[in-house]
Design an enzyme around this catalytic site. Structure first.
Site, PDB file in Angstrom:
ATOM      1  N   LYS A 197       0.813  -1.222   0.000  1.00  0.00           N
ATOM      2  CA  LYS A 197       0.000   0.000   0.000  1.00  0.00           C
ATOM      3  C   LYS A 197       0.849   1.275   0.000  1.00  0.00           C
ATOM      4  O   LYS A 197       2.051   1.247   0.260  1.00  0.00           O
ATOM      5  CB  LYS A 197      -0.984  -0.026   1.177  1.00  0.00           C
ATOM      6  CG  LYS A 197      -2.123  -1.009   0.892  1.00  0.00           C
ATOM      7  CD  LYS A 197      -3.180  -1.035   1.971  1.00  0.00           C
ATOM      8  CE  LYS A 197      -4.285  -2.031   1.559  1.00  0.00           C
ATOM      9  NZ  LYS A 197      -5.250  -2.272   2.636  1.00  0.00           N
ATOM     10  N   ARG A 239      -3.524  -9.979   5.307  1.00  0.00           N
ATOM     11  CA  ARG A 239      -3.962 -10.107   3.905  1.00  0.00           C
ATOM     12  C   ARG A 239      -2.812  -9.617   3.040  1.00  0.00           C
ATOM     13  O   ARG A 239      -2.474  -8.432   3.089  1.00  0.00           O
ATOM     14  CB  ARG A 239      -5.227  -9.265   3.721  1.00  0.00           C
ATOM     15  CG  ARG A 239      -5.834  -9.309   2.331  1.00  0.00           C
ATOM     16  CD  ARG A 239      -7.055  -8.384   2.264  1.00  0.00           C
ATOM     17  NE  ARG A 239      -7.671  -8.413   0.958  1.00  0.00           N
ATOM     18  CZ  ARG A 239      -7.222  -7.719  -0.093  1.00  0.00           C
ATOM     19  NH1 ARG A 239      -6.175  -6.930   0.017  1.00  0.00           N
ATOM     20  NH2 ARG A 239      -7.849  -7.806  -1.251  1.00  0.00           N
TER      21      ARG A 239
HETATM   22  N1  HH2 Z   1      -7.397  -3.946   1.177  1.00  0.00           N
HETATM   23  C1  HH2 Z   1      -7.779  -4.002  -0.113  1.00  0.00           C
HETATM   24  C2  HH2 Z   1      -8.903  -4.740  -0.498  1.00  0.00           C
HETATM   25  N2  HH2 Z   1      -9.613  -5.438   0.405  1.00  0.00           N
HETATM   26  N3  HH2 Z   1      -9.953  -6.146   2.624  1.00  0.00           N
HETATM   27  C3  HH2 Z   1      -9.595  -6.130   3.903  1.00  0.00           C
HETATM   28  N4  HH2 Z   1     -10.289  -6.845   4.813  1.00  0.00           N
HETATM   29  N5  HH2 Z   1      -8.516  -5.403   4.344  1.00  0.00           N
HETATM   30  C4  HH2 Z   1      -7.760  -4.660   3.499  1.00  0.00           C
HETATM   31  O1  HH2 Z   1      -6.808  -3.991   3.959  1.00  0.00           O
HETATM   32  C5  HH2 Z   1      -8.114  -4.652   2.110  1.00  0.00           C
HETATM   33  C6  HH2 Z   1      -9.243  -5.426   1.707  1.00  0.00           C
HETATM   34  C7  HH2 Z   1      -6.971  -3.277  -1.151  1.00  0.00           C
HETATM   35  O2  HH2 Z   1      -5.998  -4.117  -1.722  1.00  0.00           O
HETATM   36  P1  HH2 Z   1      -6.130  -4.850  -3.148  1.00  0.00           P
HETATM   37  O3  HH2 Z   1      -7.265  -5.810  -3.139  1.00  0.00           O
HETATM   38  O4  HH2 Z   1      -4.835  -5.445  -3.510  1.00  0.00           O
HETATM   39  O5  HH2 Z   1      -6.389  -3.679  -4.165  1.00  0.00           O
HETATM   40  P2  HH2 Z   1      -7.642  -3.214  -4.997  1.00  0.00           P
HETATM   41  O6  HH2 Z   1      -8.675  -2.762  -4.027  1.00  0.00           O
HETATM   42  O7  HH2 Z   1      -7.105  -2.124  -5.876  1.00  0.00           O
HETATM   43  O8  HH2 Z   1      -8.147  -4.408  -5.783  1.00  0.00           O
END
Ligand code: HH2
Length: 261
Positions: A197, A239
């Site tokens: 992040k 995660r």
């Molecule tokens: N962060 C993201 C998405 N879902 N869920 C939880 N529980 N906690 C988190 O910190 C979290 C989450 C963002 O990461 P990512 O899925 O890699 O990115 P994007 O939202 O761009 O798909």
């Protein structure tokens, strides 16, 4: 928990696993590397992301969940939409990971577990000047309220997550990570996602003496360090995108901890 983004635009791996076969293969790799869960998502929630229509999100995630669950994997569905959560659980997902913390009724009705994550605002605008009086106290109060409501609705497996990067400045994120024990003390298992992040890009640039923020593909050290930090401070799960590196780091720390005991 390994991240499987079936999206064209996720902030660190958008477009890499949009194809169903690629997503399933990636998830299997993460499980082989030691992930206990794979978290399948079909909508990016990165800052400024636009919402995805429900039909498109269903098309992206349901076949992937189905294939993984049929092979015995523990699958969570990363969504804000009740229709998607319902369809994913019907396809075999066991946990509803909800960045809006609003889907407890779906988890209760389907018998799935529920992750209540904290977000200030919504992805389109959440990084436009996030503000809190006391970020740790406010995030804790919100999560306990959502988690208690989920329990009261009949969900037995309820998790909380501070939502690192979701409507938070660098200082807010650091404050939450430094005070994870406040969330752990609620008694709800805590999930933490720092992987790749922006805060880690900012800190890496600072470590390099200022200048360029490294791309998401070059934030491994901070991702692993903060995952290890979170687990040592009592988080029940992290995660992550980089499962193998995280598992190796934890193995080393576990060995030291076991030897000290
Ligand atoms: N962060 C993201 C998405 N879902 N869920 C939880 N529980 N906690 C988190 O910190 C979290 C989450 C963002 O990461 P990512 O899925 O890699 O990115 P994007 O939202 O761009 O798909």
């Amino acid at each position: 928990m390994g991240v499987v983004n079936v999206t064209p635009d996720s902030f660190s791996d958008g477009g890499r696993f949009l194809d169903h076969a690629a997503a399933v293969a990636h998830a299997r790799d993460l499980l082989d590397q030691g992930a206990d869960w794979v978290d399948v998502g079909g909508e990016s929630t990165r800052p400024h992301a636009e919402p995805v229509p429900v039909d498109e999100e269903l098309r992206r995630v349901v076949p992937v969940v189905e294939a993984l669950a049929a092979g015995g994997a523990a699958v969570s569905i990363d969504t804000r939409k009740p229709e998607v959560a319902r369809a994913a659980v019907a396809a075999g997902a066991r946990l509803v990971n909800d960045v809006s913390a609003s889907l407890a009724p779906v988890a209760a009705a389907t018998g799935a577990g529920f992750v209540a994550m904290h977000m200030q605002g919504d992805p389109r605008t959440m990084q436009d000047g996030p503000a809190y009086g006391d970020v740790v106290a406010e995030v804790r109060a919100h999560l306990v309220e959502r988690a208690d409501a989920a329990r009261a609705a009949g969900v037995t497996d309820v998790w909380i997550d501070p939502g690192i990067g979701f409507g938070k400045s660098l200082a807010h994120n650091l404050d939450l990570l430094a005070n994870l024990d406040v969330l752990v003390a609620t008694g709800y298992p805590v999930l933490v996602g720092t992987s790749r992040k922006t805060l880690l890009g900012t800190l890496a640039a600072r470590a390099d003496g200022g200048g360029q923020v490294p791309p998401t593909s070059d934030r491994l050290e901070g991702s692993v360090a903060t995952a290890v930090w979170a687990l040592l401070r009592g988080a029940a799960m992290v995660r992550v995108h980089d499962v193998a590196a995280t598992v190796r780091a934890l193995e080393a720390v576990d060995a030291v901890t076991a030897s000290a005991a």
